[in-house]
Design a protein around this motif. Structure first.
Motif, PDB file in Angstrom:
ATOM      1  N   ALA A 137       1.589   4.528 -15.808  1.00 21.58           N
ATOM      2  CA  ALA A 137       3.256   4.512 -15.395  1.00 21.58           C
ATOM      3  C   ALA A 137       3.826   3.391 -15.805  1.00 21.58           C
ATOM      4  CB  ALA A 137       3.438   5.206 -14.006  1.00 21.58           C
ATOM      5  N   ARG A 138       2.882   2.107 -15.063  1.00 16.92           N
ATOM      6  CA  ARG A 138       3.897   0.890 -15.435  1.00 16.92           C
ATOM      7  C   ARG A 138       3.706   0.606 -16.587  1.00 16.92           C
ATOM      8  NH1 ARG A 138      -0.010  -0.238 -10.675  1.00 16.92           N
ATOM      9  NH2 ARG A 138       1.554  -0.481  -8.817  1.00 16.92           N
ATOM     10  N   ASP A 139       2.498   0.884 -17.656  1.00 12.17           N
ATOM     11  CA  ASP A 139       2.702   0.654 -18.972  1.00 12.17           C
ATOM     12  C   ASP A 139       3.673   1.345 -19.822  1.00 12.17           C
ATOM     13  OD1 ASP A 139       0.209  -0.700 -18.833  1.00 12.17           O
ATOM     14  OD2 ASP A 139      -1.166   1.019 -19.477  1.00 12.17           O
ATOM     15  N   GLU A 140       4.200   2.480 -19.155  1.00 14.11           N
ATOM     16  CA  GLU A 140       5.004   2.795 -20.017  1.00 14.11           C
ATOM     17  C   GLU A 140       6.670   2.605 -19.179  1.00 14.11           C
ATOM     18  OE1 GLU A 140       5.111   5.710 -21.910  1.00 14.11           O
ATOM     19  OE2 GLU A 140       3.264   4.827 -22.092  1.00 14.11           O
ATOM     20  N   GLY A 141       6.777   1.473 -18.421  1.00 13.40           N
ATOM     21  CA  GLY A 141       8.019   0.933 -17.953  1.00 13.40           C
ATOM     22  C   GLY A 141       8.473   1.503 -16.751  1.00 13.40           C
ATOM     23  N   HIS A 142       7.746   2.112 -15.963  1.00 15.46           N
ATOM     24  CA  HIS A 142       8.192   2.409 -14.826  1.00 15.46           C
ATOM     25  C   HIS A 142       7.753   1.851 -13.413  1.00 15.46           C
ATOM     26  CE1 HIS A 142       9.373   5.997 -16.884  1.00 15.46           C
ATOM     27  NE2 HIS A 142       8.151   6.329 -17.173  1.00 15.46           N
ATOM     28  N   GLU A 143       8.645   1.376 -12.485  1.00 13.93           N
ATOM     29  CA  GLU A 143       8.273   0.856 -11.238  1.00 13.93           C
ATOM     30  C   GLU A 143       7.244   1.746 -10.419  1.00 13.93           C
ATOM     31  OE1 GLU A 143       9.823  -1.599  -7.465  1.00 13.93           O
ATOM     32  OE2 GLU A 143      11.205  -0.814  -9.100  1.00 13.93           O
ATOM     33  N   VAL A 144       6.250   1.443  -9.963  1.00  9.21           N
ATOM     34  CA  VAL A 144       5.307   2.244  -8.947  1.00  9.21           C
ATOM     35  C   VAL A 144       5.406   1.384  -7.646  1.00  9.21           C
ATOM     36  CG1 VAL A 144       2.952   3.295  -8.408  1.00  9.21           C
ATOM     37  CG2 VAL A 144       3.943   2.931 -10.843  1.00  9.21           C
ATOM     38  N   ARG A 145       5.869   2.267  -6.699  1.00  5.16           N
ATOM     39  CA  ARG A 145       5.829   1.784  -5.211  1.00  5.16           C
ATOM     40  C   ARG A 145       4.661   2.667  -4.423  1.00  5.16           C
ATOM     41  NH1 ARG A 145      11.532   1.129  -1.453  1.00  5.16           N
ATOM     42  NH2 ARG A 145      10.378   1.246   0.466  1.00  5.16           N
ATOM     43  N   TRP A 146       3.668   1.788  -4.148  1.00  6.61           N
ATOM     44  CA  TRP A 146       2.545   2.619  -3.394  1.00  6.61           C
ATOM     45  C   TRP A 146       2.730   2.672  -1.723  1.00  6.61           C
ATOM     46  CZ3 TRP A 146      -1.794   4.726  -5.834  1.00  6.61           C
ATOM     47  CH2 TRP A 146      -2.923   4.959  -4.983  1.00  6.61           C
ATOM     48  N   GLU A 147       2.824   3.534  -1.322  1.00  2.00           N
ATOM     49  CA  GLU A 147       2.845   3.992   0.190  1.00  2.00           C
ATOM     50  C   GLU A 147       1.619   4.344   0.842  1.00  2.00           C
ATOM     51  OE1 GLU A 147       5.820   3.142   1.854  1.00  2.00           O
ATOM     52  OE2 GLU A 147       7.112   2.419   0.197  1.00  2.00           O
ATOM     53  N   GLU A 148       1.201   3.666   1.628  1.00  2.00           N
ATOM     54  CA  GLU A 148       0.141   4.088   2.600  1.00  2.00           C
ATOM     55  C   GLU A 148       0.819   4.935   3.705  1.00  2.00           C
ATOM     56  OE1 GLU A 148      -3.003   3.758   2.103  1.00  2.00           O
ATOM     57  OE2 GLU A 148      -2.944   2.291   0.539  1.00  2.00           O
ATOM     58  N   ALA A 149       1.139   6.323   3.226  1.00  2.00           N
ATOM     59  CA  ALA A 149       1.773   7.192   3.957  1.00  2.00           C
ATOM     60  C   ALA A 149       1.012   7.718   5.044  1.00  2.00           C
ATOM     61  CB  ALA A 149       2.341   8.174   3.053  1.00  2.00           C
ATOM     62  N   ARG A 150      -0.286   7.834   5.010  1.00  3.69           N
ATOM     63  CA  ARG A 150      -1.129   8.265   5.983  1.00  3.69           C
ATOM     64  C   ARG A 150      -2.046   7.414   6.616  1.00  3.69           C
ATOM     65  NH1 ARG A 150       0.096  11.674   1.661  1.00  3.69           N
ATOM     66  NH2 ARG A 150       0.915  13.624   2.273  1.00  3.69           N
ATOM     67  N   GLY A 151      -1.536   6.149   6.703  1.00  8.10           N
ATOM     68  CA  GLY A 151      -2.541   5.128   7.189  1.00  8.10           C
ATOM     69  C   GLY A 151      -2.568   4.898   8.565  1.00  8.10           C
ATOM     70  N   GLY A 152      -2.239   5.840   9.441  1.00  6.39           N
ATOM     71  CA  GLY A 152      -2.449   5.836  10.902  1.00  6.39           C
ATOM     72  C   GLY A 152      -0.994   6.449  11.515  1.00  6.39           C
ATOM     73  N   ALA A 153      -1.085   6.717  12.820  1.00  6.23           N
ATOM     74  CA  ALA A 153       0.033   7.422  13.497  1.00  6.23           C
ATOM     75  C   ALA A 153       1.405   7.088  13.058  1.00  6.23           C
ATOM     76  CB  ALA A 153      -0.213   7.470  14.967  1.00  6.23           C
ATOM     77  N   ALA A 154       1.631   5.595  12.996  1.00  8.34           N
ATOM     78  CA  ALA A 154       3.032   5.077  12.727  1.00  8.34           C
ATOM     79  C   ALA A 154       3.474   5.136  11.051  1.00  8.34           C
ATOM     80  CB  ALA A 154       3.066   3.578  13.467  1.00  8.34           C
ATOM     81  N   ALA A 155       2.322   5.385  10.516  1.00  9.20           N
ATOM     82  CA  ALA A 155       2.620   5.357   9.059  1.00  9.20           C
ATOM     83  C   ALA A 155       3.877   6.371   8.350  1.00  9.20           C
ATOM     84  CB  ALA A 155       1.466   5.467   8.122  1.00  9.20           C
ATOM     85  N   PRO A 156       3.784   7.527   9.006  1.00  4.12           N
ATOM     86  CA  PRO A 156       4.975   8.354   8.434  1.00  4.12           C
ATOM     87  C   PRO A 156       6.229   7.787   8.867  1.00  4.12           C
ATOM     88  CG  PRO A 156       3.059   9.571   9.388  1.00  4.12           C
ATOM     89  CD  PRO A 156       2.890   8.160   9.748  1.00  4.12           C
ATOM     90  N   PHE A 157       6.460   7.453   9.974  1.00  2.00           N
ATOM     91  CA  PHE A 157       7.828   6.774  10.469  1.00  2.00           C
ATOM     92  C   PHE A 157       7.846   5.463   9.550  1.00  2.00           C
ATOM     93  CE2 PHE A 157       5.675   8.802  14.052  1.00  2.00           C
ATOM     94  CZ  PHE A 157       6.778   9.872  14.392  1.00  2.00           C
ATOM     95  N   GLN A 158       7.014   4.746   9.313  1.00  7.35           N
ATOM     96  CA  GLN A 158       7.189   3.319   8.547  1.00  7.35           C
ATOM     97  C   GLN A 158       7.609   3.715   7.136  1.00  7.35           C
ATOM     98  OE1 GLN A 158       3.833   1.372   9.276  1.00  7.35           O
ATOM     99  NE2 GLN A 158       4.063   0.612  11.236  1.00  7.35           N
ATOM    100  N   THR A 159       7.070   4.767   6.688  1.00  6.56           N
ATOM    101  CA  THR A 159       7.228   5.054   5.149  1.00  6.56           C
ATOM    102  C   THR A 159       8.515   5.709   4.893  1.00  6.56           C
ATOM    103  OG1 THR A 159       4.863   5.575   4.686  1.00  6.56           O
ATOM    104  CG2 THR A 159       6.353   6.615   3.317  1.00  6.56           C
ATOM    105  N   ILE A 160       8.961   6.733   5.925  1.00  7.32           N
ATOM    106  CA  ILE A 160      10.240   7.318   5.720  1.00  7.32           C
ATOM    107  C   ILE A 160      11.341   6.347   5.986  1.00  7.32           C
ATOM    108  CG2 ILE A 160      11.949   9.195   6.941  1.00  7.32           C
ATOM    109  CD1 ILE A 160       8.971  10.799   7.135  1.00  7.32           C
ATOM    110  N   GLY A 161      11.283   5.482   7.169  1.00  9.18           N
ATOM    111  CA  GLY A 161      12.056   4.355   7.366  1.00  9.18           C
ATOM    112  C   GLY A 161      12.203   3.339   6.416  1.00  9.18           C
ATOM    113  N   GLY A 162      11.402   3.167   5.674  1.00 10.67           N
ATOM    114  CA  GLY A 162      11.609   2.159   4.537  1.00 10.67           C
ATOM    115  C   GLY A 162      12.038   2.777   3.269  1.00 10.67           C
TER     116      GLY A 162
END
Length: 358
Positions: free
Chosen positions: A62-87
């Protein structure tokens, strides 16, 4: 050489993916409908190591095609969903177009409640796309086919208002356009929804043509892991199918268990291959067998498109009703038969005989 990716704030299109196949299909959509435009791709990373590995490889493409990739550790613990959605809330509210890889995902449904985009695009997620379109057309609640028929659990009931809101947002209106980008056949198309064809043109332009071997390859399925098919019957079906068609390799589905694959290797003699990319790209890069054997799954629809112009034959073996588990959804047999029956450019095989001793 890569095109320069835009920043998250400047891109008007935001895409959410949770699997390598979804990311591939976003790239296919961008190639067909937004050539030259840099997207912001948000990866809601799962915990499964194999899926994460494939996603990392797809993110590089995807980056080779010129797109930005935003990697979210969306399941990295109990607080991860709130941090991901908030961010993501700020950039999500600014996005003019939102591209979704999985409308059944609770994560995606929750993010949809924040989105203000006038354009929503649902890209192919295989057989799930067929079910999504049917449910949307009939105004049904969004639930995956292998779970349909059971009673909603406590989490389903708690999440029901969010799911209902997501379904409303995925319904076209004067304020919102909805597009489905798919290679799957559809019996019912919801009113106002635009469907565009997904023909794997990016994959064919980017990879191959492949070197074709004289043997056959098999494609694995996670129907055992999802509780639809009995494990013993599946193993013997694979063994019989491989013997009948001279298969030498077994391309594992990313969700197949290590224990099952070890047993398959020991009892069938097949070489187990853990692909580092979606199978459509693996097959297009080659080498690939002259015949590809599969049970009912997405690949019986996608591989003929990705391998168009080659001499590879895709053959699909039906699921015998006797292979289903007691816990399989009442709709399982009909749905799987429909997947096979609707496939184009494939050779249909009868279910292989399986005899399991106690």
């Amino acid at each position: 050489m890569s095109r320069r990716a835009g920043s998250a704030g400047s891109n008007s299109t935001l895409a959410f993916v949770e699997s390598p196949v979804q990311l591939l299909n976003v790239l296919e959509w961008a190639h067909a409908h937004a050539p030259g435009a840099g997207l912001t791709l948000v990866v809601l990373s799962p915990t499964d190591p194999m899926t994460r590995g494939q996603l990392r490889r797809m993110a590089e493409l995807a980056r080779d095609e010129g797109h930005e990739v935003r990697w979210e550790e969306a399941r990295g613990g109990a607080a991860a969903p709130f941090q991901t959605i908030g961010g993501l809330a700020g950039v999500l509210r600014k996005a003019e177009r939102v591209v979704l890889g999985d409308p059944f995902s609770r994560y995606v449904q929750l993010l949809l409640t924040i989105a203000r985009a006038r354009d929503l695009v649902v890209v192919d997620d295989g057989t799930a796309t067929m079910e999504f379109v049917t449910q949307l057309a009939r105004g049904e609640r969004l639930v995956r086919w292998h779970r349909k028929g059971g009673r909603p659990g406590p989490r389903d009931l708690i999440f029901a208002p969010v799911s209902s809101s997501a379904r409303r947002r995925l319904t076209p209106s004067e304020r919102r356009r909805v597009q489905i980008f798919s290679s799957m056949p559809m019996d019912e198309i919801p009113d106002g929804v635009t469907v565009t064809a997904h023909d794997f043109s990016w994959t064919r332009a980017r990879f191959g043509p492949p070197r074709i071997t004289k043997t056959a390859d098999m494609v694995g399925t996670s129907l055992v892991e999802t509780g639809v098919v009995d494990g013993d019957r599946y193993l013997e079906a694979v063994q019989n199918l491989a013997k009948a068609h001279g298969a030498t390799r077994y391309f594992a589905h990313r969700r197949e268990s290590t224990e099952k694959l070890h047993r398959l290797a020991a009892e069938t003699g097949l070489e187990i291959v853990r692909p580092d990319l979606p199978l459509e790209l693996i097959a297009r890069r080659g080498p690939i067998g002259r015949t590809i054997l599969s049970f009912p799954s997405t690949v019986v629809h996608t591989l003929p498109l990705a391998l168009a112009g080659t001499e590879v034959r895709v053959a699909v073996c039906d699921i015998d009703p006797g292979w289903l588990t007691e816990n399989a959804s009442p709709r399982a047999q009909g749905f799987l038969s429909g997947v096979t029956g609707a496939a184009r450019d494939v050779h249909r095989l009868s279910a292989v005989s399986v005899v399991v001793t106690a």
